[in-house]
Design a protein around this motif. Structure first.
Motif, short mmCIF file in Angstrom:
data_model
loop_
_atom_site.label_atom_id
_atom_site.label_comp_id
_atom_site.label_asym_id
_atom_site.label_seq_id
_atom_site.Cartn_x
_atom_site.Cartn_y
_atom_site.Cartn_z
N UNK A 288 52.07 71.33 63.83
CA UNK A 288 51.74 71.20 62.40
C UNK A 288 51.36 72.55 61.80
N UNK A 289 50.55 73.30 62.56
CA UNK A 289 50.12 74.62 62.10
C UNK A 289 51.36 75.51 61.90
N UNK A 290 52.28 75.46 62.85
CA UNK A 290 53.50 76.26 62.75
C UNK A 290 54.32 75.82 61.54
N UNK A 291 54.36 74.50 61.32
CA UNK A 291 55.12 73.93 60.22
C UNK A 291 54.57 74.40 58.88
N UNK A 292 53.26 74.64 58.83
CA UNK A 292 52.61 74.99 57.57
C UNK A 292 52.52 76.50 57.35
N UNK A 293 53.13 77.28 58.24
CA UNK A 293 53.00 78.75 58.16
C UNK A 293 54.00 79.37 57.19
N UNK A 294 54.83 78.54 56.58
CA UNK A 294 55.77 79.06 55.59
C UNK A 294 56.88 79.90 56.20
N UNK A 295 57.30 79.56 57.41
CA UNK A 295 58.38 80.31 58.07
C UNK A 295 59.68 79.52 57.98
N UNK A 296 60.80 80.19 58.25
CA UNK A 296 62.10 79.53 58.23
C UNK A 296 62.48 78.96 59.58
#
Ligand code: AMP
Ligand code: MG
Length: 325
Positions: A288-296
């Motif tokens: 979830x944290x990775x998903x919310x990091x604004x990365x592609x």
């Protein structure tokens, strides 16, 4: 703070009225409804957006309640319950006639388990009957391991949430079929095939990720069906391959690494525990944290660890990084 007697009483009232209550377990949060109320069960499928062909697990307070939803309770089920319940093992058995067909997606078998969490054991006791409990997330997404995760997915009006703190295990139960000729692990979890084999006293088959019911291997990874997946595109890459993969990507990358791989400027690193127990308990919140990091792109370092729990972790990672069907 863990839910107390007042919250539990309110939850019971809601369940009696056919409503939905999310409850904590040692694995992930479950989306609870009265398993014997077809309308309430239908509401679970609707709210999750779950395909009607995907059966729900039934949560029980112990073997006595399990017997109310199964058609047979063989000696091996009793032995498994004695060894693993309350705990992260779901037993698949022939379905009982009193259970609505929607619970089992029209199938002849039902999955039952007794969760190891004091709040939910108290809820089951107070409600006095079995509760369906698929993971309390929208279908296909990342499973919730805190009450806050559940609240992000559903409104108060849809689902009441009983807070029981963060889930201890962090990934879903081992699903074991006792309904066929052999004992078969359908979904890997913390409890592995070897441990189960010692309890039932015979070899246990493990259905491989990417195999269908008849044991045929599915041809393309896309057919695996994406599950437990973040919204952001995700790939699993070996430790050695990460630098090259990050370099090839034009935009920002989030890397989940358990061995301290360096990611370079402009990218994000999410550090994972190096041992399996810690890794599993953090897996979904880190996704979830990775998903919310604004990365592609999310790159997950492929864990090479050996053992039942690492196998279960890899199973979830393969599905979280599978192409969307
Ligand atoms: P979840 O809804 O995320 O808790 O996952 C429940 C999973 O348990 C399902 O997707 C199935 O893999 C498994 N399951 C539940 N009931 C059965 C059943 N009767 N037969 C086989 N697998 C089952
Ligand atoms: Mg789920």
């Amino acid at each position: 703070m863990s839910a107390g007697p007042e919250e539990i009483a309110r939850a019971v009232a809601r369940l009696r009225a056919g409503g939905l209550v999310a409850f904590p377990t040692e694995t992930v949060y479950g989306l609870g409804a009265d398993a014997l109320n077809a309308e309430a069960v239908g509401r679970v499928f609707a709210v999750k957006g779950r395909p009607g062909r995907n059966p729900l697990i039934v949560h029980v307070s112990g073997p006595a309640m399990a017997r109310r939803v199964v058609g047979t309770w063989p000696e091996e089920a009793e032995a498994m319950a004695r060894a693993f319940w309350p705990g992260p093992v779901t037993l698949v058995l022939p379905k009982g006639t009193g259970l609505p067909g929607a619970v089992t997606a029209g199938g002849a078998t039902v999955g039952v388990r007794c969760p190891r969490h004091h709040v939910t054991l108290a809820l089951l006791e107070a409600f006095g009957g079995p509760l369906v409990g698929p993971s309390a997330n929208r279908s296909g997404g990342v499973s919730p391991t805190t009450a806050a995760h559940v609240r992000e997915a559903f409104s108060e009006a849809e689902v009441e949430v009983l807070d029981g703190g963060p889930c201890e295990v962090g990934i879903e139960s081992t699903v074991v079929s006792l309904a066929g000729g052999e004992v078969e692990v359908l979904r890997p979890g913390v409890v592995g095939a070897e441990e189960i084999g010692r309890v039932v006293g015979r070899p246990v088959r493990v259905r491989a990720c990417g195999e269908d019911e008849s044991g045929r291997v599915l041809e393309s990874p896309g057919m695996l069906g994406s599950h437990y997946a973040p919204r952001t595109r995700a790939e699993m890459v070996s430790r050695e391959g990460i630098a090259g993969r990050v370099a090839r990507e034009l935009g920002r990358v989030v890397v989940l690494t358990h061995t301290g791989v360096e990611v370079g400027p402009g990218h994000v690193r999410v550090e994972m525990p190096v041992e399996a127990v810690g890794y599993a308990s953090r897996l979904y919140s880190s996704l979830r944290e990775a998903d919310n990091a604004g990365a592609g792109l999310i790159v997950v370092e492929r864990p090479e660890g050996v053992g039942a729990l690492w196998d279960a972790i890899r199973d979830r990672l393969v599905r979280a990084t599978a192409a969307r069907g």
